[in-house]
Design an enzyme around this catalytic site. Structure first.
Site, PDB file in Angstrom:
ATOM      1  N   ARG A   1       2.365  10.725 -15.377  1.00 21.74           N
ATOM      2  CA  ARG A   1       1.882  10.382 -16.710  1.00 21.74           C
ATOM      3  C   ARG A   1       0.431  10.807 -16.932  1.00 21.74           C
ATOM      4  O   ARG A   1      -0.045  10.837 -18.062  1.00 21.74           O
ATOM      5  CB  ARG A   1       2.052   8.892 -16.980  1.00 21.74           C
ATOM      6  CG  ARG A   1       0.941   8.056 -16.428  1.00 21.74           C
ATOM      7  CD  ARG A   1       0.952   6.631 -16.931  1.00 21.74           C
ATOM      8  NE  ARG A   1      -0.251   5.972 -16.466  1.00 21.74           N
ATOM      9  CZ  ARG A   1      -0.361   4.679 -16.240  1.00 21.74           C
ATOM     10  NH1 ARG A   1       0.664   3.882 -16.441  1.00 21.74           N
ATOM     11  NH2 ARG A   1      -1.501   4.174 -15.825  1.00 21.74           N
TER      12      ARG A   1
ATOM     13  N   ARG B   1      -6.125 -10.525 -11.212  1.00 19.56           N
ATOM     14  CA  ARG B   1      -6.053  -9.429 -10.253  1.00 19.56           C
ATOM     15  C   ARG B   1      -6.710  -9.795  -8.936  1.00 19.56           C
ATOM     16  O   ARG B   1      -6.672  -8.986  -8.002  1.00 19.56           O
ATOM     17  CB  ARG B   1      -6.793  -8.233 -10.830  1.00 19.56           C
ATOM     18  CG  ARG B   1      -5.924  -7.083 -11.290  1.00 19.56           C
ATOM     19  CD  ARG B   1      -6.872  -6.029 -11.820  1.00 19.56           C
ATOM     20  NE  ARG B   1      -6.269  -4.752 -12.022  1.00 19.56           N
ATOM     21  CZ  ARG B   1      -5.611  -4.390 -13.124  1.00 19.56           C
ATOM     22  NH1 ARG B   1      -5.419  -5.241 -14.093  1.00 19.56           N
ATOM     23  NH2 ARG B   1      -5.131  -3.173 -13.232  1.00 19.56           N
TER      24      ARG B   1
ATOM     25  N   ARG C   1      -5.752   9.156 -19.677  1.00 17.48           N
ATOM     26  CA  ARG C   1      -6.606   8.055 -19.224  1.00 17.48           C
ATOM     27  C   ARG C   1      -7.632   8.557 -18.223  1.00 17.48           C
ATOM     28  O   ARG C   1      -7.313   9.332 -17.328  1.00 17.48           O
ATOM     29  CB  ARG C   1      -5.733   6.962 -18.581  1.00 17.48           C
ATOM     30  CG  ARG C   1      -5.258   5.941 -19.587  1.00 17.48           C
ATOM     31  CD  ARG C   1      -4.317   4.934 -18.978  1.00 17.48           C
ATOM     32  NE  ARG C   1      -4.890   4.209 -17.848  1.00 17.48           N
ATOM     33  CZ  ARG C   1      -4.381   3.084 -17.387  1.00 17.48           C
ATOM     34  NH1 ARG C   1      -3.323   2.556 -17.959  1.00 17.48           N
ATOM     35  NH2 ARG C   1      -4.921   2.485 -16.350  1.00 17.48           N
TER      36      ARG C   1
ATOM     37  N   LYS D   1       4.847  -2.278 -15.681  1.00 12.30           N
ATOM     38  CA  LYS D   1       4.392  -3.591 -16.143  1.00 12.30           C
ATOM     39  C   LYS D   1       4.002  -3.583 -17.625  1.00 12.30           C
ATOM     40  O   LYS D   1       4.412  -4.464 -18.386  1.00 12.30           O
ATOM     41  CB  LYS D   1       3.196  -3.964 -15.266  1.00 12.30           C
ATOM     42  CG  LYS D   1       2.630  -5.319 -15.419  1.00 12.30           C
ATOM     43  CD  LYS D   1       1.683  -5.609 -14.241  1.00 12.30           C
ATOM     44  CE  LYS D   1       0.629  -4.524 -14.033  1.00 12.30           C
ATOM     45  NZ  LYS D   1      -0.470  -4.562 -15.025  1.00 12.30           N
TER      46      LYS D   1
ATOM     47  N   ARG E   1      -7.152   2.442  -7.257  1.00 14.63           N
ATOM     48  CA  ARG E   1      -6.512   1.323  -7.955  1.00 14.63           C
ATOM     49  C   ARG E   1      -5.402   0.722  -7.108  1.00 14.63           C
ATOM     50  O   ARG E   1      -5.260  -0.502  -7.017  1.00 14.63           O
ATOM     51  CB  ARG E   1      -5.978   1.790  -9.308  1.00 14.63           C
ATOM     52  CG  ARG E   1      -7.098   1.908 -10.362  1.00 14.63           C
ATOM     53  CD  ARG E   1      -6.799   2.974 -11.412  1.00 14.63           C
ATOM     54  NE  ARG E   1      -5.604   2.691 -12.181  1.00 14.63           N
ATOM     55  CZ  ARG E   1      -4.831   3.630 -12.734  1.00 14.63           C
ATOM     56  NH1 ARG E   1      -5.120   4.909 -12.589  1.00 14.63           N
ATOM     57  NH2 ARG E   1      -3.761   3.289 -13.410  1.00 14.63           N
TER      58      ARG E   1
HETATM   59  P1  ADP Z   1      -3.641  -0.226 -14.097  1.00 14.69           P
HETATM   60  O1  ADP Z   1      -2.864  -1.460 -13.799  1.00 14.69           O
HETATM   61  O2  ADP Z   1      -2.793   0.981 -14.312  1.00 14.69           O
HETATM   62  O3  ADP Z   1      -4.768   0.046 -13.137  1.00 14.69           O
HETATM   63  P2  ADP Z   1      -4.849  -1.530 -16.454  1.00 14.69           P
HETATM   64  O4  ADP Z   1      -4.731  -0.932 -17.807  1.00 14.69           O
HETATM   65  O5  ADP Z   1      -4.207  -2.838 -16.207  1.00 14.69           O
HETATM   66  O6  ADP Z   1      -4.353  -0.391 -15.499  1.00 14.69           O
HETATM   67  O7  ADP Z   1      -6.397  -1.688 -16.072  1.00 14.69           O
HETATM   68  C1  ADP Z   1      -7.294  -0.597 -16.177  1.00 14.69           C
HETATM   69  C2  ADP Z   1      -8.631  -0.954 -15.542  1.00 14.69           C
HETATM   70  O8  ADP Z   1      -9.230  -2.051 -16.223  1.00 14.69           O
HETATM   71  C3  ADP Z   1      -8.584  -1.391 -14.085  1.00 14.69           C
HETATM   72  O9  ADP Z   1      -8.561  -0.302 -13.176  1.00 14.69           O
HETATM   73  C4  ADP Z   1      -9.874  -2.195 -13.977  1.00 14.69           C
HETATM   74  O10 ADP Z   1     -11.004  -1.348 -13.886  1.00 14.69           O
HETATM   75  C5  ADP Z   1      -9.941  -2.890 -15.318  1.00 14.69           C
HETATM   76  N1  ADP Z   1      -9.298  -4.226 -15.300  1.00 14.69           N
HETATM   77  C6  ADP Z   1      -8.194  -4.612 -16.020  1.00 14.69           C
HETATM   78  N2  ADP Z   1      -7.876  -5.881 -15.767  1.00 14.69           N
HETATM   79  C7  ADP Z   1      -8.779  -6.328 -14.868  1.00 14.69           C
HETATM   80  C8  ADP Z   1      -8.987  -7.558 -14.197  1.00 14.69           C
HETATM   81  N3  ADP Z   1      -8.172  -8.611 -14.400  1.00 14.69           N
HETATM   82  N4  ADP Z   1     -10.017  -7.650 -13.328  1.00 14.69           N
HETATM   83  C9  ADP Z   1     -10.850  -6.623 -13.117  1.00 14.69           C
HETATM   84  N5  ADP Z   1     -10.713  -5.430 -13.711  1.00 14.69           N
HETATM   85  C10 ADP Z   1      -9.703  -5.270 -14.566  1.00 14.69           C
END
Ligand code: ADP
Length: 190
Positions: free
Chosen positions: A124, A85, A130, A13, A141
């Site tokens: 990765r 989300r 990360r 994504k 997640r």
């Molecule tokens: P991934 O999709 O690989 O988990 P992201 O970079 O999109 O990684 O998000 C990393 C973290 O940031 C998530 O695990 C969460 O803790 C937080 N996060 C990101 N976007 C949201 C959201 N819309 N609502 C709640 N937490 C979020």
């Protein structure tokens, strides 16, 4: 152009969102990137969310909604990546976009099976360093994706607004399929 991109962790994504933003000259609004920047800059927000990110948990809806509202207001075109989300976030997004008169042109879902997602994420881990690429945080997640984010994708699907793309294909092929979908919506909207 305004694009929402959805998909589980490891679906590619972020990669596709970046490419779309570059190709179309629009902003890449990635909530994970915004939060990680806040963590490294040790802002008040960053200090508050750091332990949440590390566990792979979700940041509270009200905080995310405020954060994204500020960005949406200033950008005309964007690729939204990582938000919404949860169903409350999706509901809030609907209202916000309506209020500011910036409807989405297309919603894209990248689909990958869990086993593919997990093996990509483990691959990765270490490369990107990360904090949330520990096996426990990865599992958490993905669990939260199925539990809280999949209902959001179902809602867009039910509204007939979802373009579903096979995220297990290579980066170029996925990109081509997304472009095809965009061309379709442009024709469709006259
Ligand atoms: P991934 O999709 O690989 O988990 P992201 O970079 O999109 O990684 O998000 C990393 C973290 O940031 C998530 O695990 C969460 O803790 C937080 N996060 C990101 N976007 C949201 C959201 N819309 N609502 C709640 N937490 C979020």
């Amino acid at each position: 152009m305004r694009i929402l991109i959805l998909g589980p962790q490891g679906s590619g994504k972020g990669t596709q969102a970046k490419r779309l933003a570059d190709a179309h000259g629009i902003a890449h609004l990635a909530t994970g990137d915004i939060l990680r920047e806040a963590v490294s800059a040790r802002t008040e927000l960053g200090v508050r969310v750091a332990p949440i990110l590390e566990r792979g948990d979700l940041v509270p809806d009200d905080l995310m909604i405020e954060l994204i509202r500020q960005r949406l207001e200033v950008e005309d075109g964007f690729v939204l990546d990582g938000f919404p989300r949860t169903l409350p976030q999706a509901q809030a997004l609907d209202v916000m976009l309506d209020e500011i008169g910036k409807p989405l042109d297309v919603v894209v879902l990248l689909e990958v099976r869990d086993e593919v997602a997990v093996s990509r994420l483990h691959g990765r881990a270490g490369e990107e360093g990360r904090a949330d690429d520990s096996p426990e945080a990865i599992a958490n997640r993905l669990r939260l994706y199925h539990e809280l984010t999949e209902p959001v994708t179902q809602q867009y699907r039910a509204a007939g607004a979802l373009v579903e793309v096979d995220g297990e294909k290579g980066i170029e092929e996925v990109a081509a399929q997304i472009e095809q979908a965009l061309a379709g919506t442009r024709l469709g909207s006259g």
